[in-house]
Design a protein around this motif. Structure first.
Motif, mmCIF file in Angstrom:
data_model
loop_
_atom_site.group_PDB
_atom_site.id
_atom_site.type_symbol
_atom_site.label_atom_id
_atom_site.label_comp_id
_atom_site.label_asym_id
_atom_site.label_seq_id
_atom_site.Cartn_x
_atom_site.Cartn_y
_atom_site.Cartn_z
ATOM 1 N N SER A 1 -16.179 -42.866 2.273
ATOM 2 C CA SER A 1 -15.803 -43.643 3.471
ATOM 3 C C SER A 1 -15.618 -42.733 4.684
ATOM 4 C CB SER A 1 -14.502 -44.401 3.189
ATOM 5 O OG SER A 1 -13.484 -43.457 2.922
ATOM 6 N N TYR A 2 -15.533 -41.419 4.436
ATOM 7 C CA TYR A 2 -15.247 -40.499 5.541
ATOM 8 C C TYR A 2 -16.506 -39.873 6.146
ATOM 9 C CZ TYR A 2 -12.641 -37.045 8.229
ATOM 10 O OH TYR A 2 -12.117 -36.316 9.254
ATOM 11 N N VAL A 3 -17.605 -39.921 5.380
ATOM 12 C CA VAL A 3 -18.828 -39.230 5.820
ATOM 13 C C VAL A 3 -19.212 -39.637 7.245
ATOM 14 C CG1 VAL A 3 -21.311 -39.059 5.390
ATOM 15 C CG2 VAL A 3 -19.711 -38.809 3.508
ATOM 16 N N ALA B 1 -17.411 -40.988 9.468
ATOM 17 C CA ALA B 1 -16.343 -40.785 10.457
ATOM 18 C C ALA B 1 -16.075 -39.304 10.724
ATOM 19 C CB ALA B 1 -15.066 -41.438 9.934
ATOM 20 N N HIS B 2 -16.711 -38.426 9.964
ATOM 21 C CA HIS B 2 -16.424 -37.001 10.092
ATOM 22 C C HIS B 2 -16.738 -36.486 11.502
ATOM 23 C CE1 HIS B 2 -17.605 -32.614 9.124
ATOM 24 N NE2 HIS B 2 -16.293 -32.694 9.246
ATOM 25 N N PRO B 3 -15.743 -35.965 12.211
ATOM 26 C CA PRO B 3 -15.983 -35.513 13.594
ATOM 27 C C PRO B 3 -17.050 -34.419 13.665
ATOM 28 C CG PRO B 3 -13.634 -35.569 13.123
ATOM 29 C CD PRO B 3 -14.341 -35.764 11.824
ATOM 30 N N GLY B 4 -17.218 -33.689 12.597
ATOM 31 C CA GLY B 4 -18.219 -32.607 12.601
ATOM 32 C C GLY B 4 -19.607 -33.090 12.186
ATOM 33 N N GLY B 5 -19.754 -34.386 11.945
ATOM 34 C CA GLY B 5 -21.061 -34.957 11.647
ATOM 35 C C GLY B 5 -21.483 -34.836 10.199
ATOM 36 N N ILE C 1 -22.917 -32.771 8.467
ATOM 37 C CA ILE C 1 -22.867 -31.486 7.753
ATOM 38 C C ILE C 1 -21.961 -31.567 6.518
ATOM 39 C CG2 ILE C 1 -20.975 -30.531 9.149
ATOM 40 C CD1 ILE C 1 -22.642 -27.852 9.026
ATOM 41 N N ILE C 2 -21.029 -32.501 6.569
ATOM 42 C CA ILE C 2 -20.092 -32.690 5.446
ATOM 43 C C ILE C 2 -20.834 -33.060 4.165
ATOM 44 C CG2 ILE C 2 -19.599 -35.142 5.919
ATOM 45 C CD1 ILE C 2 -16.696 -34.604 5.191
ATOM 46 N N LEU C 3 -22.044 -33.640 4.315
ATOM 47 C CA LEU C 3 -22.821 -34.040 3.131
ATOM 48 C C LEU C 3 -23.171 -32.848 2.240
ATOM 49 C CD1 LEU C 3 -25.281 -36.656 4.701
ATOM 50 C CD2 LEU C 3 -23.398 -37.105 3.112
ATOM 51 N N ALA C 4 -23.109 -31.651 2.858
ATOM 52 C CA ALA C 4 -23.462 -30.453 2.100
ATOM 53 C C ALA C 4 -22.526 -30.220 0.910
ATOM 54 C CB ALA C 4 -23.445 -29.245 3.027
ATOM 55 N N ILE C 5 -21.323 -30.790 0.972
ATOM 56 C CA ILE C 5 -20.392 -30.541 -0.139
ATOM 57 C C ILE C 5 -20.300 -31.719 -1.119
ATOM 58 C CG2 ILE C 5 -19.040 -28.813 1.132
ATOM 59 C CD1 ILE C 5 -16.852 -31.000 1.431
ATOM 60 N N CYS C 6 -21.118 -32.763 -0.898
ATOM 61 C CA CYS C 6 -21.079 -33.905 -1.824
ATOM 62 C C CYS C 6 -21.579 -33.469 -3.196
ATOM 63 C CB CYS C 6 -21.974 -35.043 -1.329
ATOM 64 S SG CYS C 6 -21.424 -35.733 0.225
ATOM 65 N N SER D 1 -16.590 -23.913 1.467
ATOM 66 C CA SER D 1 -17.118 -24.427 2.752
ATOM 67 C C SER D 1 -15.978 -25.015 3.571
ATOM 68 C CB SER D 1 -18.137 -25.542 2.531
ATOM 69 O OG SER D 1 -19.109 -25.131 1.641
ATOM 70 N N PHE D 2 -15.114 -25.769 2.874
ATOM 71 C CA PHE D 2 -14.026 -26.421 3.602
ATOM 72 C C PHE D 2 -13.085 -25.389 4.196
ATOM 73 C CE2 PHE D 2 -9.779 -28.339 3.859
ATOM 74 C CZ PHE D 2 -10.050 -29.476 4.617
ATOM 75 N N SER D 3 -12.706 -24.388 3.392
ATOM 76 C CA SER D 3 -11.749 -23.433 3.969
ATOM 77 C C SER D 3 -12.391 -22.522 4.999
ATOM 78 C CB SER D 3 -10.993 -22.662 2.892
ATOM 79 O OG SER D 3 -11.859 -22.258 1.890
ATOM 80 N N ALA D 4 -13.719 -22.257 4.848
ATOM 81 C CA ALA D 4 -14.375 -21.444 5.878
ATOM 82 C C ALA D 4 -14.359 -22.185 7.214
ATOM 83 C CB ALA D 4 -15.813 -21.145 5.462
ATOM 84 N N GLN D 5 -14.566 -23.503 7.156
ATOM 85 C CA GLN D 5 -14.637 -24.291 8.389
ATOM 86 C C GLN D 5 -13.259 -24.730 8.875
ATOM 87 O OE1 GLN D 5 -17.461 -24.981 10.182
ATOM 88 N NE2 GLN D 5 -16.138 -25.920 11.708
ATOM 89 N N HIS D 6 -12.437 -25.141 7.912
ATOM 90 C CA HIS D 6 -11.200 -25.809 8.324
ATOM 91 C C HIS D 6 -9.922 -25.158 7.811
ATOM 92 C CE1 HIS D 6 -13.321 -29.048 10.158
ATOM 93 N NE2 HIS D 6 -13.885 -29.480 9.046
ATOM 94 N N GLY D 7 -10.042 -23.976 7.214
ATOM 95 C CA GLY D 7 -8.850 -23.322 6.662
ATOM 96 C C GLY D 7 -7.729 -23.245 7.694
ATOM 97 N N ALA E 1 -4.652 -28.502 10.488
ATOM 98 C CA ALA E 1 -3.869 -29.619 9.950
ATOM 99 C C ALA E 1 -4.691 -30.906 9.842
ATOM 100 C CB ALA E 1 -2.648 -29.863 10.825
ATOM 101 N N ASN E 2 -5.500 -31.208 10.868
ATOM 102 C CA ASN E 2 -6.204 -32.508 10.866
ATOM 103 C C ASN E 2 -7.122 -32.694 9.661
ATOM 104 O OD1 ASN E 2 -4.905 -33.301 13.100
ATOM 105 N ND2 ASN E 2 -6.584 -32.902 14.537
ATOM 106 N N PRO E 3 -7.994 -31.720 9.373
ATOM 107 C CA PRO E 3 -8.862 -31.918 8.202
ATOM 108 C C PRO E 3 -8.053 -32.065 6.907
ATOM 109 C CG PRO E 3 -9.744 -30.195 9.605
ATOM 110 C CD PRO E 3 -8.382 -30.514 10.123
ATOM 111 N N ALA E 4 -6.988 -31.259 6.785
ATOM 112 C CA ALA E 4 -6.170 -31.351 5.566
ATOM 113 C C ALA E 4 -5.527 -32.733 5.465
ATOM 114 C CB ALA E 4 -5.105 -30.266 5.579
#
Ligand code: HEM
Length: 397
Positions: free
Chosen positions: A350-352, A354-358, A360-365, A372-378, A381-384
Motif C-alpha cells: 500500500s506504500y509503494v 505513496a513513497h515520496p522517493g518514487g 525506487i522502493i520496488l528494488a527491495i520488494c 538499502s533502507f539504512s543507506a538511504q534513510h538511516g 524519523a519519517n521513513p522509520a
C-alpha cells in the motif's frame, strides 16, 4: 492330444479363476478406499458445521461485550482484538477474510478501514475511540434488530430465559448439574439434550426457562442472558429487559445459589440493556448464578440458576507471524511487495505508490532491504515512522 486339451482347459480355468480373484480384490480395495474418503469427508463436513455453529454463537454473544472494546491499532494482540475480528467478520463486505487470530495485522487494519469508509470516519485503519463508538452504535442496532426478531419468532412459545455460552466448560459441568427449578424438575436425558446444545468443542449454549416473581402487574420480560469469558478471572453477563429495570446477579461457587449468602453484583440504574462484569473470580472454577431485574413497579424477573466456568483457558494469543526469505521472495512486485528491514517483515504494497522517493522502493520488494533502507534513510524519523503500520511479522532465517 486329449492330454493337451485337458491341460489347456485346466490352465484356462485356473487363469480365469485367478483373474476374477485379482479383479475382486482390486474392486474391494477401491471400495474400501472410497469408503475411507467418504468417512473423512463426512468428518470434515461435520467439523465445519460445528465451527460454523460456534462462530454464530460467539457472534451472538459478542454484541454484548463490544462496549468494552478499547482503542486498538495494528501490531496489537489479544482477546480484545479477537472480539473485534469476530464482530468485523459478521459483515463479509467489511472483513471478507473473517480470520479471528487475535493479531491486529494488515487484514484487520484493512477491515477497519473499510468499516471507517462505510461510516464516514477518518480512514486510517486504527480502532480509535471514534471508530469504537460508531462500532458500538451499529452493533447495538443490529442487536436490537436480532432481539426483536427473536421475540417475534418466539411468540407463543415457552421462552428460554437463560442462554449462556460457556467457554471452556466440559459437558459434565453442565449436564451433571442438578436443576432445582420447580417449574422444570423433569430432568431426564432427553430434556438435557434439548437444553444443552453443543457449540464448539469448548463452547456450550445453555438455555433455561425463567419465571416471573413478585408484584407483576404487567409482565416484565427478560431476554436470553449471555455469558462470555472476558478473562480468566472475569465474566460478562448480559441481558435486556422490555422495560427499564435494575440488574442484580447473585453468584457463588456452590449450588443452589443462596440470595442471602452469595456474592452480589448490582446496578440500581433502571435501564433496558444490562451488563454485569463479574471480576475477581477464581480461574477454572465453576460459578453458579441467578440474574434478576426489578422495574419501577416492583415487578421482578429472575432466571433459574445457570453456571459458568471462569476459564483459565482463554484462546491462545497467536505469536507474531514469521516469514522466511523464501516466503518474502514471493511478494516481489508492486502488486504485492514484502520486504525485510532489520529483522522485521513489512508489507509495503500500500506504500509503494505513496513513497515520496518514487518507484525506487520496488528494488527491495521480495528481499532483505535492510542495507538499502539504512543507506538511504538511516537515522531519519519519517521513513522509520512510515514503516510502523506496515509491519506484518518477523523474519526468520
Ligand atoms: C522500506 C521502506 C521505505 C520507506 C518506508 C521509505 C520512506 C520514505 C519517506 C517517508 C521519505 C520522505 C522523507 C522525508 O520527507 O523525511 C522517503 C524519501 C525517499 N526515499 Fe524512501 N522509503 C523506503 C525505502 C526506500 C528505498 C529502499 C530507497 C532507495 C533505495 C528509497 C529512496 C528514497 C528517496 C530517493 C527519497 C527522496 C529523497 C529524500 O527525501 O530523502 N526509499 N522515503
Amino acid at each position: 492330444m486329449k492330454k493337451t486339451v485337458a491341460i489347456f482347459i485346466m490352465s484356462a480355468v485356473l487363469f480365469a479363476g485367478s483373474t476374477t480373484a485379482f479383479a475382486s480384490t482390486t474392486t474391494d480395495q477401491l471400495i474400501a478406499q472410497l469408503q475411507q474418503q467418504i468417512a473423512s469427508l463426512t468428518a470434515q463436513v461435520a467439523a465445519l458445521l460445528e465451527a460454523q455453529k460456534s462462530v454464530a454463537i460467539t457472534q451472538a454473544s459478542i454484541n454484548t461485550t463490544l462496549g468494552l472494546l478499547g482503542e486498538m491499532s495494528e501490531g496489537m494482540t489479544g482477546e480484545q482484538v479477537k472480539l473485534l475480528q469476530t464482530a468485523l467478520a459478521g459483515d463479509a463486505s467489511i472483513y471478507p477474510e473473517g480470520k479471528v487470530t487475535g493479531y491486529y495485522g494488515k487484514l484487520t487494519r484493512e477491515a477497519v478501514k473499510r468499516f471507517q469508509k462505510k461510516h464516514g470516519l477518518r480512514i486510517d485503519g486504527k480502532f480509535d475511540r471514534k471508530t469504537a463508538e460508531a462500532f458500538e452504535k451499529i452493533f447495538e442496532i443490529a442487536k436490537k434488530e436480532r432481539e426483536k426478531n427473536e421475540r417475534e419468532s418466539n411468540k407463543g412459545n415457552a421462552l428460554p430465559c437463560v442462554s449462556a455460552v460457556v467457554s471452556g466448560s466440559t459437558s459434565s459441568t453442565l449436564e451433571d448439574r442438578d436443576d432445582d427449578d420447580e417449574e422444570d424438575d423433569d430432568s431426564d436425558d432427553r430434556d438435557n439434550e434439548k437444553r444443552y446444545e453443543r457449540g464448539s468443542k469448548n463452547d456450550y449454549r445453555l438455555s433455561l426457562p425463567c419465571r416471573e416473581v413478585g408484584n407483576s402487574t404487567t409482565s416484565l420480560t427478560m431476554s436470553t442472558v449471555t455469558v462470555s469469558s472476558v478473562s480468566s478471572t472475569s465474566e460478562m453477563l448480559a441481558w435486556t429487559t422490555n422495560r427499564p429495570a435494575d440488574a442484580k446477579v447473585f453468584y457463588a461457587t456452590t449450588s443452589p445459589v443462596s440470595t442471602t449468602s452469595a456474592l452480589v453484583w448490582s446496578d440500581g440504574t433502571r435501564i433496558t440493556s444490562h451488563r454485569a462484569l463479574l471480576s475477581g473470580l477464581f480461574a477454572n472454577t465453576t460459578y453458579y448464578f441467578v440474574a434478576e431485574s426489578t422495574d419501577a413497579n416492583n415487578a421482578k424477573i429472575t432466571t433459574v440458576e445457570g453456571s459458568f466456568v471462569a476459564t483459565g483457558t482463554l484462546p491462545q494469543v497467536p505469536s507474531t507471524p514469521t516469514f522466511t526469505l523464501a516466503q518474502v521472495a514471493t511478494h516481489n512486485t508492486a502488486a504485492s511487495c514484502y520486504s525485510v528491514v532489520s529483522g522485521t517483515v513489512y508489507d509495503l504494497t500500500s506504500y509503494v505508490a505513496a513513497h515520496p522517493g518514487g518507484s525506487i522502493i520496488l528494488a527491495i520488494c521480495g528481499k532483505d532491504g535492510t542495507s538499502s533502507f539504512s543507506a538511504q534513510h538511516g537515522g531519519q524519523a519519517n521513513p522509520a515512522n512510515a514503516l510502523v503500520s506496515l509491519k506484518i511479522g518477523t523474519f526468520v532465517q
